[in-house]
Design an enzyme around this catalytic site. Structure first.
Site, mmCIF file in Angstrom:
data_model
loop_
_atom_site.group_PDB
_atom_site.id
_atom_site.type_symbol
_atom_site.label_atom_id
_atom_site.label_comp_id
_atom_site.label_asym_id
_atom_site.label_seq_id
_atom_site.Cartn_x
_atom_site.Cartn_y
_atom_site.Cartn_z
ATOM 1 N N HIS A 281 -4.509 17.733 0.245
ATOM 2 C CA HIS A 281 -4.643 16.271 0.209
ATOM 3 C C HIS A 281 -5.185 15.828 -1.152
ATOM 4 C CE1 HIS A 281 -5.430 16.569 4.824
ATOM 5 N NE2 HIS A 281 -4.223 16.069 4.679
ATOM 6 N N LYS B 204 -6.761 11.187 19.828
ATOM 7 C CA LYS B 204 -7.539 12.273 20.449
ATOM 8 C C LYS B 204 -7.332 13.554 19.645
ATOM 9 C CE LYS B 204 -8.778 9.656 23.886
ATOM 10 N NZ LYS B 204 -9.990 8.882 23.670
ATOM 11 N N SER C 141 -4.614 20.742 7.797
ATOM 12 C CA SER C 141 -5.936 20.631 8.437
ATOM 13 C C SER C 141 -6.001 21.568 9.640
ATOM 14 C CB SER C 141 -6.192 19.181 8.871
ATOM 15 O OG SER C 141 -6.249 18.330 7.757
#
Ligand code: ADP
Length: 161
Positions: free
Chosen positions: A17, A42, A129
């Site tokens: 990123h 979520k 991630s």
């Protein structure tokens, strides 16, 4: 003035990123990292405030980059901050299919907002991630994948679980 929005979940921000936003910061006058923080989101490890704090620290050295959270449609947030371009990163063919779908959806919702995809740097093309969390979750070495304070936050989170 050209302003771009780099939207995503950033749970947490990693070196891939940072590479994209660093390159975007050279292409645009300023770049806003938009952290999607809708309450219905979520399966995130870090809260919106935590993701915001980690991202802010990771780009503190880039004077024309700032970080904000948003809960609306991405194109609505882009308009609200005066950004007419969305920046996304492309790692693999699988990313392309998703980005094309999102890009066309955004175009249908807001034809005035353009999308620019930057190719992932070779060094970070494997990085996501999810991978960082997988490795950190079993105590693996993530020092080459994320800034040190992100690694600390990950190990602390998994230690507390
Ligand atoms: P998402 O919107 O899928 O939750 P992320 O928060 O993981 O996305 O990432 C935001 C953007 O950064 C997406 O465009 C994603 O493709 C891109 N990106 C993620 N990892 C990398 C990487 N290693 N190199 C380049 N771009 C990346």
């Amino acid at each position: 003035m050209t302003r771009a929005l780099y939207p995503g979940t950033f749970d947490p921000i990693h070196n891939g990123h940072v590479n994209i936003v660093t390159r975007a910061a050279e292409l645009f006058d300023d770049v806003v990292i938009g952290i999607f923080a809708h309450p219905r989101l979520k399966n995130v490890l870090f809260t919106a405030d935590e993701r915001l704090a980690l991202a802010k620290q990771a780009v503190a050295h880039l004077p024309n980059v700032r970080v904000a959270t948003y809960e609306t449609l991405t194109v609505e947030f882009a308009r609200s901050i005066g950004a007419d371009t969305l920046v996304r990163g492309l790692r693999a063919v699988s990313d392309f299919e998703w980005e094309l779908q999102m890009g066309l959806t955004n175009r249908a919702l807001a034809s005035d907002v353009e999308m620019v995809c930057l190719m992932a740097d070779q060094e970070w093309v494997f990085l996501s991630s999810s991978i960082v969390k997988e490795v950190a979750g079993v105590g693996g070495d993530i020092s080459r994948m994320v800034p040190p304070f992100v690694a600390e936050a990950l190990y602390a989170r998994f230690a507390g679980q």
